[in-house]
Design an enzyme around this catalytic site. Structure first.
Site, PDB file in Angstrom:
ATOM      1  N   GLY A  33      29.909  -0.625  45.942  1.00 16.00           N
ATOM      2  CA  GLY A  33      30.802  -0.251  47.043  1.00 16.00           C
ATOM      3  C   GLY A  33      32.232  -0.540  46.665  1.00 16.00           C
ATOM      4  O   GLY A  33      32.607  -0.581  45.487  1.00 16.00           O
ATOM      5  N   GLY A  34      33.042  -0.785  47.687  1.00 17.59           N
ATOM      6  CA  GLY A  34      34.462  -1.045  47.446  1.00 17.59           C
ATOM      7  C   GLY A  34      34.700  -2.257  46.569  1.00 17.59           C
ATOM      8  O   GLY A  34      35.766  -2.409  45.974  1.00 17.59           O
TER       9      GLY A  34
ATOM     10  N   GLY B 178      52.747  17.619  18.152  1.00 15.69           N
ATOM     11  CA  GLY B 178      53.172  16.678  19.190  1.00 15.69           C
ATOM     12  C   GLY B 178      52.567  15.303  18.977  1.00 15.69           C
ATOM     13  O   GLY B 178      53.159  14.284  19.342  1.00 15.69           O
ATOM     14  N   ALA B 179      51.374  15.283  18.366  1.00 18.07           N
ATOM     15  CA  ALA B 179      50.708  14.002  18.149  1.00 18.07           C
ATOM     16  C   ALA B 179      51.524  13.114  17.202  1.00 18.07           C
ATOM     17  O   ALA B 179      51.480  11.891  17.283  1.00 18.07           O
ATOM     18  CB  ALA B 179      49.306  14.229  17.606  1.00 18.07           C
TER      19      ALA B 179
END
Ligand code: HXC
Length: 514
Positions: free
Chosen positions: A169-170, A404-405
């Site tokens: 859960g949370g 770009g790398a």
């Protein structure tokens, strides 16, 4: 006084039993240790000082007025690991399934606040059924108080979560905000909704283990950073991790002894890069030859394996390594690799751990799957993380640094302090074949022998661009070095940078592309 001491002794003895002998037996039968046994394994002998042992819950509904255990399902205190202080909490599943009540939350918050005041790391051992159902919204409030403190402590002191039972859960969001999550195979489970809810909502049949077991989170979701076969191994590796970290953001990691005088050139490094640039090799072999005693603690070992992240010592100094792995997907950058390494870089930067970046990257991974899932914004995370980092940053290009790398992988342009390359390095906008097919398309097509022409142009391109010298002429590289001398150069460079000061402009906070 004797009587009073006896009472204290009896009360402490009772508290140490948690939910009692039968529940402890149950815990052991599930292959799990108790909260206190775990603490004993985690911290230096005799260093644990407990606080809050007598705290009891204040609930009265659903018969809780008749059941109360001193400590209320969580053991809290401070201790030492490798002689350095830490604060910890360890949830006790034998008491109401380790569920979090108002007072249980208060104990955790108290120890976290103490850690913040003292400037020491916080380690949480999680084993809990979640919010104490009988306390309703009060326990939800307790969780939210912890989440807030996790967030405020982020970047101030290292926060480590060790999940050794259910975490559902949370409740999962406390570990998720912390810096690292450890899990043990078979006994740790994390999920927002369990198998029953999943079946109702999506009609999927899935086991606890497949949905949220350690291997699932180590390989599929990337939620777990470290996974081991059992609790003992898990806890011993938490100790190992702490050996690379400082106490807080103002502190530095401990330096280990290193005998620089006896450092020899590492000849094996000279023969690691294959002659054929398209042939893979194992970057982990490079790492193991560069780091002290070949000791490398890898983060996310089985997730996005095309990039390697982890901690080591180089010349006794604690260093975080980010390295492309040419053996997996040719070392390409994709979404998962970008997210994994960006978070690692930010952790190292937050806690003054210098970075070594080993580059052999053919670029970003093409394809609709990557584009539609946001490689643009995820790739930007890594670019942002390297750009904003002010710790000492050294880059070594072993082979490819394309497109770009090249920029992203801690290039000179984004404040690499020292950028080195081996003679095998190739820095270019793209790989030779792709480049030649674009820029010489017409010549090749109109040639009498297109294949021969392609070959000729390819050689021409390789001669001109597939090397590190143009970048070195520009000063984008500080030096081209022989592989065998790399370790000596790294030690001298990191040593020079140890008091480096670099600043970012004043701001409330940046806006990393999340
Ligand atoms: C109170 C709890 C409890 C809980 C377990 N127990 N979870 N008591 N609140 N949340 C108690 C059980 O009643 C039992 O008490 C003992 O702990 C051991 O539990 P078992 O079920 O016998 O153990 P096991 O078979 O190992 O199963 C463990 C479990 C299961 C998978 C965790 O107990 C379970 O499903 N619990 C409920 C989990 C849950 O739904 N929690 C709420 C999640 S939502 P006795 O006295 O019989 O030994 C949540 C929201 C957080 O947490 C939100 C934050 C924002």
């Amino acid at each position: 006084m004797k009587e009073k001491s006896k009472e204290l002794y009896n009360r402490k003895d009772k508290a140490k039993l948690g939910g009692g002998e039968a529940k402890i037996k149950n815990q052991h039968e599930k292959g799990k240790l108790t909260a206190r046994e775990r603490i004993e394994l985690l911290v230096d002998n005799g260093s644990f000082e407990e606080i809050g042992m007598f705290v009891k819950h204040r609930a009265t509904d659903f018969g809780l007025d008749k059941v109360n255990y001193p400590g209320d399902g969580v053991v809290t205190g401070f201790a030492k690991i490798n002689g350095r202080p830490i604060a910890l909490f360890s949830q006790d599943f034998t008491v109401f399934g380790g569920s979090l009540s108002e007072t249980h939350a208060e104990k955790i918050i108290k120890i976290m606040k103490l850690a913040l005041k003292a400037g020491i790391p916080i380690i949480g051992l999680n084993d809990s059924g979640g919010a104490r159902i009988q306390e309703g919204v009060i326990s939800l409030g307790g969780y939210a108080d912890i989440f807030l403190l996790n967030t405020l402590a982020s970047g101030v002191v290292p926060q480590i979560s060790v999940v050794l039972g259910p975490c559902a859960g949370g409740a999962v969001y406390s570990p998720a905000i912390t810096d690292f999550i450890f899990m043990a195979r078979k006994t740790s489970h994390m999920f927002v909704t369990g198998p029953n809810v999943v079946k109702t909502v999506t009609h999927e049949n899935v086991t606890f283990e497949d949905l949220g077991g350690a291997d699932t989170h180590a390989t599929k979701s990337g939620v777990a950073h470290f996974v081991y076969d059992n609790e003992i191994e898990t806890l011993l590796n938490v100790r190992k991790l702490m050996g690379y970290l400082p106490l807080n953001f103002k502190d530095r990691p401990d330096n280990l002894n290193f005998d620089f005088e006896s450092l020899q050139p590492e000849e094996k490094l000279d023969s690691i890069i294959p002659d054929n640039p398209n042939k893979p090799y194992d970057m982990k072999e490079v790492i193991s030859l560069l780091v002290d005693d070949s000791e490398f603690l890898e983060v996310h070992q089985n997730y996005a394996e095309n990039i390697i992240c982890g901690f080591c010592h180089i010349g006794g100094m604690s260093v975080g390594i980010v390295a492309n792995q040419p053996q997996i997907l040719a070392g390409v950058l994709d979404i998962n690799a970008s997210v994994k390494s960006a978070r690692f870089v930010r952790f190292c930067d937050a806690f003054n751990i210098p970075l070594l970046v080993l580059v052999d990257v053919p670029g970003f991974l093409p394809g609709t799957e990557q584009e539609w899932n946001g490689i643009i914004r995820h790739g930007a995370k890594l670019l942002y993380a390297f750009s904003e980092a002010t710790v000492p940053k050294i880059t070594l290009i072993t082979r490819k640094a394309y497109g770009g790398a090249y920029d992203v992988m801690n290039s000179k342009h984004i404040r690499g302090d020292f950028n080195f390359a081996w003679p095998s390095a190739e820095l270019a906008v793209m790989g030779p074949k792709g480049a030649v097919e674009i820029i010489f398309k017409k010549e090749i097509e109109s040639s009498e022998n297109p294949e021969l022409e392609l070959e000729r142009k390819l050689n021409e391109y390789i001669q001109k661009f597939a090397n590190p010298y143009i970048a070195a002429e520009r000063g984008f590289l500080d030096d081209i070095i022989e592989p065998k001398d790399t370790k000596r150069i790294l030690i001298n460079s990191f040593d020079l940078l140890k008091d480096k000061v670099d600043n970012n402009p004043k701001k409330k906070h940046g806006n990393i592309p999340l």
